[in-house]
Write a protein that holds these residues in place. Structure first.
Motif, short mmCIF file in Angstrom:
data_model
loop_
_atom_site.label_atom_id
_atom_site.label_comp_id
_atom_site.label_asym_id
_atom_site.label_seq_id
_atom_site.Cartn_x
_atom_site.Cartn_y
_atom_site.Cartn_z
N ASP A 40 3.56 -0.89 7.90
CA ASP A 40 3.56 -2.35 6.87
C ASP A 40 4.70 -3.13 7.40
O ASP A 40 4.23 -4.40 7.10
CB ASP A 40 3.85 -1.49 5.60
CG ASP A 40 2.75 -0.33 5.13
OD1 ASP A 40 1.53 -0.82 5.41
OD2 ASP A 40 3.17 0.00 4.08
N VAL A 41 5.53 -2.65 7.72
CA VAL A 41 6.68 -3.63 8.31
C VAL A 41 6.21 -4.52 9.58
O VAL A 41 6.60 -5.46 9.58
CB VAL A 41 8.05 -3.11 8.69
CG1 VAL A 41 9.19 -3.86 9.17
CG2 VAL A 41 8.61 -2.38 7.01
N LEU A 42 5.91 -3.61 10.70
CA LEU A 42 5.46 -4.18 11.78
C LEU A 42 4.28 -4.75 12.01
O LEU A 42 4.16 -5.64 13.09
CB LEU A 42 5.92 -3.25 12.92
CG LEU A 42 7.22 -2.67 13.17
CD1 LEU A 42 7.31 -1.28 14.17
CD2 LEU A 42 8.38 -3.75 13.52
N GLY A 76 10.20 -9.37 13.99
CA GLY A 76 10.28 -10.94 14.23
C GLY A 76 9.64 -11.59 15.40
O GLY A 76 9.59 -12.69 15.73
N ILE A 77 9.01 -10.51 16.38
CA ILE A 77 8.64 -11.05 17.39
C ILE A 77 7.04 -10.87 17.69
O ILE A 77 6.44 -9.98 16.72
CB ILE A 77 9.02 -10.32 18.77
CG1 ILE A 77 8.88 -8.72 18.75
CG2 ILE A 77 10.47 -10.72 18.80
CD1 ILE A 77 9.65 -8.07 19.86
N GLU A 78 6.28 -11.75 18.50
CA GLU A 78 5.06 -11.78 18.47
C GLU A 78 4.46 -10.69 19.73
O GLU A 78 3.04 -10.63 19.61
CB GLU A 78 4.37 -13.00 18.81
CG GLU A 78 4.54 -13.97 17.58
CD GLU A 78 4.10 -13.90 16.39
OE1 GLU A 78 2.90 -13.20 16.67
OE2 GLU A 78 4.53 -13.94 15.41
N VAL A 81 14.05 -2.08 14.12
CA VAL A 81 12.71 -2.33 13.59
C VAL A 81 12.70 -4.02 13.03
O VAL A 81 11.92 -4.46 13.22
CB VAL A 81 12.50 -1.23 12.40
CG1 VAL A 81 11.20 -1.99 11.35
CG2 VAL A 81 12.16 -0.14 12.83
N GLU A 82 13.78 -4.46 12.25
CA GLU A 82 14.10 -5.88 11.99
C GLU A 82 13.64 -6.53 13.34
O GLU A 82 13.06 -7.78 12.97
CB GLU A 82 15.54 -6.05 11.35
CG GLU A 82 15.79 -7.54 10.86
CD GLU A 82 14.67 -8.01 10.07
OE1 GLU A 82 14.49 -9.23 9.73
OE2 GLU A 82 14.00 -7.04 9.25
#
Length: 337
Positions: free
Chosen positions: A194-196, A171-173, A166-167
């Motif tokens: 919420d995170v992604l 961080g990627i688009e 998930v981390e």
């Protein structure tokens, strides 16, 4: 399948226990210690084969392999005698008539219908492989893209909110897929969104549900309602394959075509009732005449599995079964057919 999540770290045969086969990206299938040891050089071999496969697909599409002007190549004779044979024939005929109409009106055979744009997707499971191909690209400063695929997705086994997968995806688009099964909770799903997708970007998230034919009616609606309540615009896809996997009495892993169709058609109905829309279907298939899934208009049964079972991991639909799935989907896209 180059990277395969496994339920167990080890495999035991008789009195011998070895590391599980995790796909040709990680180790090898033969049941020996040397083959089951992880080998980093396999990532290079996988990359080479991925590049060769993409170049082959590009050559096929440039050569007219996906040309829709030849629907007569879609052989539906396998459905002869089934309840859907007439409907399948009408669908193929309607495609031919539509193409002829376009050609008659425009005076040309549209190039758009001769070629397709090809995009790739895979589960971003082996993080060293994915990270090695993640970088910034020209004219988009400060943004990182996973260049191993257009559309990476996260499986439930690696979708822990505090986990490395998930981390990495945070961080990627790239647009992202998330597999959701019966064990997915409302809080877990909301946390992933919420995170992604903190900016609520339309098109950022695709939710791929795989509940199984017996559970989709009870498990899917609360999740759809929860996502609607967040105000996000997501794409919903049904994976009717993975939730319907079973093992025969003789130990062969298979899927029943009727259950695949059942989950798919229930999903169309549920999304409509919930004011949502099913935007895609995820299936595992091959163009070969394999016998890995039971059923379909041809009526394959368990005895047929031994005739042409080639998969080393998950059972796939063969050409006829895959085409039949597509024709059944068409009935929902154009209900009057």
């Amino acid at each position: 399948q180059y990277a395969k999540p496994r339920s167990a770290d080890n495999e035991t045969r008789g009195e011998v226990t070895l590391p599980a086969y995790r796909g040709d990206l990680i180790n090898r299938d033969p049941f020996t210690l040397a083959d089951r040891e992880p080998d980093p050089t396999l990532m290079l071999r996988a990359y080479e084969r991925a590049a060769l496969t993409l170049n082959f697909i590009r050559a096929l599409t440039d050569g007219g392999f996906a040309d829709l002007h030849h629907p007569e190549y879609w052989d539906v004779s396998f459905a002869h005698g089934s309840a859907y044979a007439e409907q399948y024939t009408k669908i193929v005929e309607s495609i031919r008539e539509s193409l002829n109409f376009v050609s008659a009106i425009t005076g040309v055979e549209s190039e758009v219908l001769r070629r397709v744009d090809v995009y790739t997707s895979h589960e971003a499971l082996a993080l060293p492989y994915e990270q090695a191909q993640t970088r910034q690209v020209p004219r988009r400063p400060g943004r990182h893209y996973n260049l191993s695929t257009h559309f990476p997705w996260i499986g439930m086994r690696t979708a822990q909110l505090d986990g490395a997968h998930v981390e990495f995806h945070r961080g990627i688009e790239n647009p992202l897929g998330i597999k959701i099964g019966p064990a997915m909770t409302l809080d877990w799903l909301r946390g992933l969104l919420d995170v992604l997708d903190p900016a609520h970007t339309p098109g950022r998230i695709t939710l791929i549900h795989r509940m199984g034919a017996t559970q989709v009616a009870s498990k899917l609606p609360p999740l759809v309602e929860a996502v609607k309540a967040t105000g996000r615009t997501v794409l919903w896809i049904c994976d009717p394959m993975h939730g319907n996997t079973e093992t025969t009495a003789s130990g062969i892993k298979t899927r029943r075509f009727d259950k695949i169709i059942d989950e798919l058609e229930q999903s169309f109905t549920l999304h409509t009732q919930l004011g949502s829309r099913l935007g895609g279907v995820h299936v595992e298939l091959t163009g070969e005449d394999v016998t890995e899934c039971i059923g379909g208009s041809r009526g394959l049964d368990e005895l047929d599995l031994e005739r042409a079972y080639k998969s080393r991991v998950d059972p796939r639909l063969n050409y006829e079964q895959a085409l039949e799935i597509a024709l059944r989907v068409a009935r929902h896209v154009r209900p009057k057919i």
